[in-house]
Design a protein around this motif. Structure first.
Motif, PDB file in Angstrom:
ATOM      1  N   MET A  44       0.811  -1.226   0.000  1.00 48.52           N
ATOM      2  CA  MET A  44       0.000   0.000   0.000  1.00 48.52           C
ATOM      3  C   MET A  44       0.842   1.272   0.000  1.00 48.52           C
ATOM      4  SD  MET A  44      -3.271  -1.219   2.231  1.00 48.52           S
ATOM      5  CE  MET A  44      -4.465  -0.019   1.671  1.00 48.52           C
ATOM      6  N   GLY A  45       2.080   1.160   0.466  1.00 50.47           N
ATOM      7  CA  GLY A  45       2.977   2.320   0.450  1.00 50.47           C
ATOM      8  C   GLY A  45       3.338   2.744  -0.967  1.00 50.47           C
ATOM      9  N   SER A  46       3.064   1.884  -1.947  1.00 51.04           N
ATOM     10  CA  SER A  46       3.459   2.228  -3.327  1.00 51.04           C
ATOM     11  C   SER A  46       2.280   2.748  -4.158  1.00 51.04           C
ATOM     12  CB  SER A  46       4.066   0.996  -4.014  1.00 51.04           C
ATOM     13  OG  SER A  46       3.064   0.009  -4.219  1.00 51.04           O
ATOM     14  N   TRP A  47       1.130   2.979  -3.516  1.00 51.27           N
ATOM     15  CA  TRP A  47      -0.065   3.380  -4.289  1.00 51.27           C
ATOM     16  C   TRP A  47       0.127   4.690  -5.069  1.00 51.27           C
ATOM     17  CZ3 TRP A  47      -5.470   2.064  -1.841  1.00 51.27           C
ATOM     18  CH2 TRP A  47      -5.574   0.666  -1.725  1.00 51.27           C
ATOM     19  N   GLU A  48       0.899   5.623  -4.488  1.00 51.38           N
ATOM     20  CA  GLU A  48       1.117   6.894  -5.187  1.00 51.38           C
ATOM     21  C   GLU A  48       1.846   6.635  -6.509  1.00 51.38           C
ATOM     22  OE1 GLU A  48      -0.335   9.729  -4.367  1.00 51.38           O
ATOM     23  OE2 GLU A  48       0.535  10.475  -6.233  1.00 51.38           O
TER      24      GLU A  48
END
Ligand SMILES: Cc1cc2nc3c(=O)[nH]c(=O)nc-3n(C[C@H](O)[C@H](O)[C@H](O)COP(=O)(O)O)c2cc1C
Length: 224
Positions: A44-48
């Protein structure tokens, strides 16, 4: 051509059947010089970064497991963070394609989700690029090497065809999806095999660390 591939399973990459399928598909897709970028919604930390890839590219493939007859919750959550695309002057429309894989064999199990995937690109101002569907994928990440290669090889081939033809070839994609409903013979066979299957599951899940009964209903007491 560069293809952005998003794994929409909530399962971590190392345990995700979808990820294995993506890797096989990308191996076929990149054989003739195309490129593929693979992203994981479970990270989820890579969603951006995934959103940037979505906005900056025009060929996108979302690969997802069927969860309770439709898309996984994490995919819904991600989709809600996207704005419809606004193509820059002269830029072609984005094509959004899908791989939908699931546990049960019958194609009918996947039809409800298929209908949703047909309309989804429209909400994001994208074009629908088709959906490749496949069942019987439950145990993919647990299979030993020669067996797993056999299961994944057709996805390598599909990756090659998708790169060559720009879409999933209709006939071959229909063959992937299998029969609509199991035959009476298959249902009888499953019923006869059921006790053996239960035994297999008991041994199998014990090996995976399961301590309780497989029929346990721990949340039942919270249901009024
Ligand atoms: C919570 C949950 C719900 C599922 N629901 C369905 C379903 O409705 N129909 C089906 O055929 N398979 C269902 N499956 C099986 C998955 O689609 C299948 O195991 C898939 O290969 C998992 O991919 P993944 O490892 O990338 O998450 C479900 C699995 C889970 C964990």
């Amino acid at each position: 051509m560069n293809l952005v591939i998003i794994n929409c399973s909530p399962r971590m990459k190392a345990k995700s059947n979808t990820n294995m399928i993506i890797n096989a598909f990308a191996a076929g897709y990149t054989k003739t010089g195309n490129t593929a970028e693979i992203y994981q919604l479970s990270e989820m930390g890579s969603w951006e970064e995934i959103r940037k890839a979505f906005y900056n590219n025009t060929d996108i493939l979302m690969a997802l497991p069927l969860y309770v007859e439709c898309i996984p919750g994490i995919m819904t959550e991600f989709l809600e963070t996207l704005e419809p695309k606004v193509p820059a002057e002269g830029q072609k429309a984005t094509r959004l394609s899908f791989i939908l894989q699931s546990g049960f064999s019958e194609a009918s199990q996947r039809r409800c989700c298929e209908e949703y995937l047909r309309v989804l690109p429209g909400y994001l101002n994208c074009e629908y690029g088709g959906v490749l569907m496949k069942g019987e994928m439950f145990v993919t990440h647990l299979l030993p090497v020669p067996a797993v290669d056999k299961v994944l090889e057709p996805f390598v081939r599909m990756g090659e065809l998708f790169a060559r033809e720009g879409e999933f070839p209709e006939d071959e994609a229909a063959g992937f999806n299998g029969v609509e409903y199991s035959s009476r013979k298959t249902i009888i066979l499953y019923t006869l095999m059921s006790p053996l299957q239960k035994l297999f599951f008991r041994v199998f899940f014990k090996k995976m660390g399961c301590r309780g009964s497989l029929t346990a209903r721990p949340y039942e007491k919270y249901i009024r």
